[in-house]
Design a protein around this motif. Structure first.
Motif, PDB file in Angstrom:
ATOM      1  N   GLY A  31      40.227  36.581  38.601  1.00 46.62           N
ATOM      2  CA  GLY A  31      40.739  36.667  39.969  1.00 46.62           C
ATOM      3  C   GLY A  31      42.241  36.491  40.044  1.00 46.62           C
ATOM      4  O   GLY A  31      42.941  37.236  40.749  1.00 46.62           O
ATOM      5  N   SER A  90      35.643  34.695  40.510  1.00 45.99           N
ATOM      6  CA  SER A  90      36.602  35.789  40.546  1.00 45.99           C
ATOM      7  C   SER A  90      36.854  36.257  41.973  1.00 45.99           C
ATOM      8  O   SER A  90      37.997  36.506  42.367  1.00 45.99           O
ATOM      9  CB  SER A  90      36.080  36.947  39.699  1.00 45.99           C
ATOM     10  N   GLY A  94      40.481  35.694  43.504  1.00 46.05           N
ATOM     11  CA  GLY A  94      41.210  36.913  43.845  1.00 46.05           C
ATOM     12  C   GLY A  94      41.536  37.004  45.318  1.00 46.05           C
ATOM     13  O   GLY A  94      42.652  37.332  45.706  1.00 46.05           O
ATOM     14  N   GLU A  95      40.566  36.706  46.150  1.00 41.96           N
ATOM     15  CA  GLU A  95      40.803  36.760  47.593  1.00 41.96           C
ATOM     16  C   GLU A  95      41.782  35.679  48.047  1.00 41.96           C
ATOM     17  O   GLU A  95      42.614  35.929  48.904  1.00 41.96           O
ATOM     18  CB  GLU A  95      39.493  36.644  48.364  1.00 41.96           C
TER      19      GLU A  95
END
Length: 125
Positions: A31, A90, A94-95
């Motif tokens: 991520g 992830s 990632g967000e």
């Protein structure tokens, strides 16, 4: 016999916990890899073009670390546990990295949705 059974159960639980930990760490690496690449491209506009290769280098290093951690997790426990925790971590990492940069991943979209024999469009804004 009961002590051996308890020791075996404890070892199995420790291996499963290690697999979960490796999956979470691998997912975070994956991520943050996406966020590092995105950060490099965004900083190129305001700081310097050197931010692009640095962001890509960080992304490559994080992805490689994620693969090493994921492989270690596969050796410690079930692949399903490792992959599930890696995917969840992830997505969250990632967000959070992309939201931290001030970009929302979905601005708006219209998605077709099949409901039995009826079609509908869902609009997200």
């Amino acid at each position: 016999a009961a002590a051996a059974s308890a020791a075996g159960a404890a070892a199995e639980a420790a291996a499963a916990a290690g697999a979960v930990a490796c999956g979470l760490e691998a997912g975070c690496c994956f991520g943050f890899s996406a966020a590092a690449a995105r950060t490099g491209f965004q900083l190129a506009h305001s700081v310097s073009w050197l931010a692009v290769p640095l962001g890509l280098l960080a992304s490559i290093c994080l992805t490689s670390s994620g693969f090493v951690l994921q492989t270690r997790g596969f050796k410690q426990g079930p692949a399903l546990v490792v992959c599930t925790t890696a995917a969840a971590a992830s997505i969250v990492a990632g967000e959070s990295g992309i939201v931290g940069l001030g970009n929302l991943s979905v601005q708006s979209c219209a998605c077709p949705l099949q409901l039995g024999s009826h079609n509908a469009y869902v609009r997200i804004q």
